[in-house]
Enzyme design. Structure first.
Site, PDB file in Angstrom:
ATOM      1  N   HIS A 277       4.354  -0.194   0.069  1.00  0.00           N
ATOM      2  CA  HIS A 277       4.961   0.982  -0.545  1.00  0.00           C
ATOM      3  C   HIS A 277       4.198   2.262  -0.266  1.00  0.00           C
ATOM      4  CE1 HIS A 277       1.750  -0.217  -3.198  1.00  0.00           C
ATOM      5  NE2 HIS A 277       1.908   0.837  -3.968  1.00  0.00           N
ATOM      6  N   CYS A 278       3.065   2.195   0.441  1.00  0.00           N
ATOM      7  CA  CYS A 278       2.241   3.398   0.605  1.00  0.00           C
ATOM      8  C   CYS A 278       2.015   3.807   2.062  1.00  0.00           C
ATOM      9  CB  CYS A 278       0.877   3.194  -0.065  1.00  0.00           C
ATOM     10  SG  CYS A 278       0.940   3.244  -1.870  1.00  0.00           S
ATOM     11  N   ILE A 279       1.381   2.937   2.837  1.00  0.00           N
ATOM     12  CA  ILE A 279       0.890   3.352   4.150  1.00  0.00           C
ATOM     13  C   ILE A 279       2.000   3.801   5.100  1.00  0.00           C
ATOM     14  CG2 ILE A 279      -0.541   2.697   6.119  1.00  0.00           C
ATOM     15  CD1 ILE A 279      -1.980   0.747   4.380  1.00  0.00           C
ATOM     16  N   ASP A 282       3.451   7.397   2.883  1.00  0.00           N
ATOM     17  CA  ASP A 282       2.640   8.532   2.437  1.00  0.00           C
ATOM     18  C   ASP A 282       2.335   9.540   3.543  1.00  0.00           C
ATOM     19  OD1 ASP A 282       2.776   7.130   0.133  1.00  0.00           O
ATOM     20  OD2 ASP A 282       0.632   6.790  -0.100  1.00  0.00           O
TER      21      ASP A 282
END
Length: 445
Positions: A277-279, A282
């Site tokens: 869900h991030c890398i 973002d």
């Protein structure tokens, strides 16, 4: 008035007599709600998903990092409850926003969940309330979106005096046992100095280390820089893999050797692409924000291009190996080992394995998969189910494609059983004769 509101709130925090609410009970929100409840606060989790609310009432966790035995005592003694009714915010002293922040198809941030949560809170905003946004977003979101909405809906309340607004980026890494919600240092930025003071006091009651920064914008950018750092370095590792392929070298051997240097090098490994869900997301938030300012983040966009293309690279590797055996990819049986985005979790968000699966299907391959953490999932309206007979499928598949390196797997055995393997995770470093010896020992009576 200012001193009395802050004094009352600080007293409530110190005496653990604060009503806390967490909006969004997913991978970030549920562990945070549990942390507050275990610290002794009364916590109400709010989620529009009635299924999640029902499961919490049954003390049944849907987040792997929170076992049922942690939920049970909290639910039974009413330290933790869940609801879809935002009216409970009327009696809450502190609210943490932990909602998703995906990307739109255009690559622009989708802050609709933040807007919905902000609208709900604004209707119940009252003196003595602390609001902390944890959802990953671009610099300026807290002051440019949330604060103006609060000021418009509750014009009689002043930030830093009547209510307190902060940003504290989540740092959850699903599946980890060493770094948890409680012991992972937490960055905190406030819209004003009193906001920072109150947010810091609140989170220090459950988090071992809170790191204060000068503004919400600094805190927002901090999270993006953390994951952009990882994305760029993974992009470099993936490009090293492409380089080594051209040179006929083993990328993992090269990177492991470089990793023996005790200074000036941090090891990142190549793989099937970015997931979670991030890398993958973002850095694109940051890139989008900079484009609005007339700047192109070339480093970020190049890394994104390399990482995004890795699933295609591995499909070509499968196709090349089949060609070497005189087989076409179309009609071949490809067995995928693992579909989660990383090992030892069930999280499918942005998983590169799913991109690989779809690319293989488009080329006419017949796909099966096995994943002990993902018994089934739906993709493009089609349900996929993990095979039960792992041994038989390993032997019958034209190619076994390793995409997730779960610890449960016996990798030497898998390598020995399969006719052909394409390994995106370098799960085995033994030489071929060692694999054959292992197979011989396993088959001996």
């Amino acid at each position: 008035m200012e001193d009395s509101i802050q004094t009352v709130l600080l007293s409530k925090i110190q005496s653990v007599d604060l009503q806390v609410s967490v909006i969004g009970l997913g991978y970030v929100g549920l562990p945070l709600a549990v942390a507050f409840a275990e610290a002794g606060f009364y916590v109400t989790g709010i989620d529009i998903d009635a299924k999640k609310v029902g499961l919490i009432h049954q003390s049944t966790s849907y987040v792997e990092d929170i076992p049922n035995d942690r939920l049970t005592p909290l639910v039974s003694n009413q330290r933790l409850r869940a609801t879809s009714d935002f009216d409970v915010l009327d009696s809450c002293d502190a609210v943490s926003i932990c909602v998703p922040t995906p990307l739109r198809k255009t690559g622009a941030p989708d802050v609709s969940y933040i807007l919905s949560a902000t609208d709900a809170i604004a209707k119940h905003l009252h003196p003595g309330m602390i609001v902390v946004l944890e959802s990953t977003t671009y610099p300026g979101t807290t002051t440019e979106i949330i604060l103006p909405h609060f000021q418009q809906e509750a014009s009689g309340l002043e930030v830093g005096k009547d209510f307190f607004l902060c940003f504290s980026p989540e740092r959850v890494d699903p599946g980890r046992q060493d770094w948890t919600t409680q012991n992972t240092p937490k960055v905190m930025g406030g819209v004003t100095s009193p906001c920072l003071e109150m947010g810091k006091a609140l989170y220090e009651s459950v988090i071992e280390t809170v790191v204060p920064v000068s503004s919400t914008e600094v805190a927002e950018l901090t999270k993006l820089v953390e994951n952009t750092f990882r994305a760029v370095n993974i992009g470099l590792a993936n490009e090293v893999l492409l380089i080594c392929h051209k040179l006929g070298l083993n990328a993992w051997e090269v990177i492991e050797a470089a990793g023996t240097k005790p200074f000036g090098f941090m090891k990142f490994l190549p793989g099937p692409g970015l997931g979670g869900h991030c890398i993958p997301i973002d850095p694109q938030y940051l890139s989008w924000k900079l484009r609005t300012l007339g700047y192109t983040a070339r480093f970020i966009e190049l890394a994104t291009e390399i990482n995004t293309d890795m699933p295609r690279y591995w499909v070509h590797r499968v196709q090349d190996h089949l060609n070497d055996q005189g087989k076409a990819l179309r009609g071949s049986h490809i067995m995928m080992i693992g579909v989660a985005y990383k090992k030892n979790v069930s999280d499918l968000r942005e998983s590169p394995a799913l991109d690989i699966l779809q690319l293989l299907q488009k080329k006419g391959a017949n796909i099966s998969y096995h994943d002990p953490h993902v018994p089934s999932f739906e993709l493009d309206g089609m349900e996929m189910v993990s095979v039960e007979d792992l041994d038989g499928t390993l032997e019958s598949a034209d190619c076994v494609l390793i995409t997730t390196d779960h610890d449960e797997y016996d990798w030497p055995y898998i390598h020995a059983k399969a006719r052909m393997i394409v390994d995106t995770r370098a799960t085995l470093h033994q030489e071929h004769d060692e694999i054959l010896q292992y197979a011989k020992e396993r088959s001996s009576p």
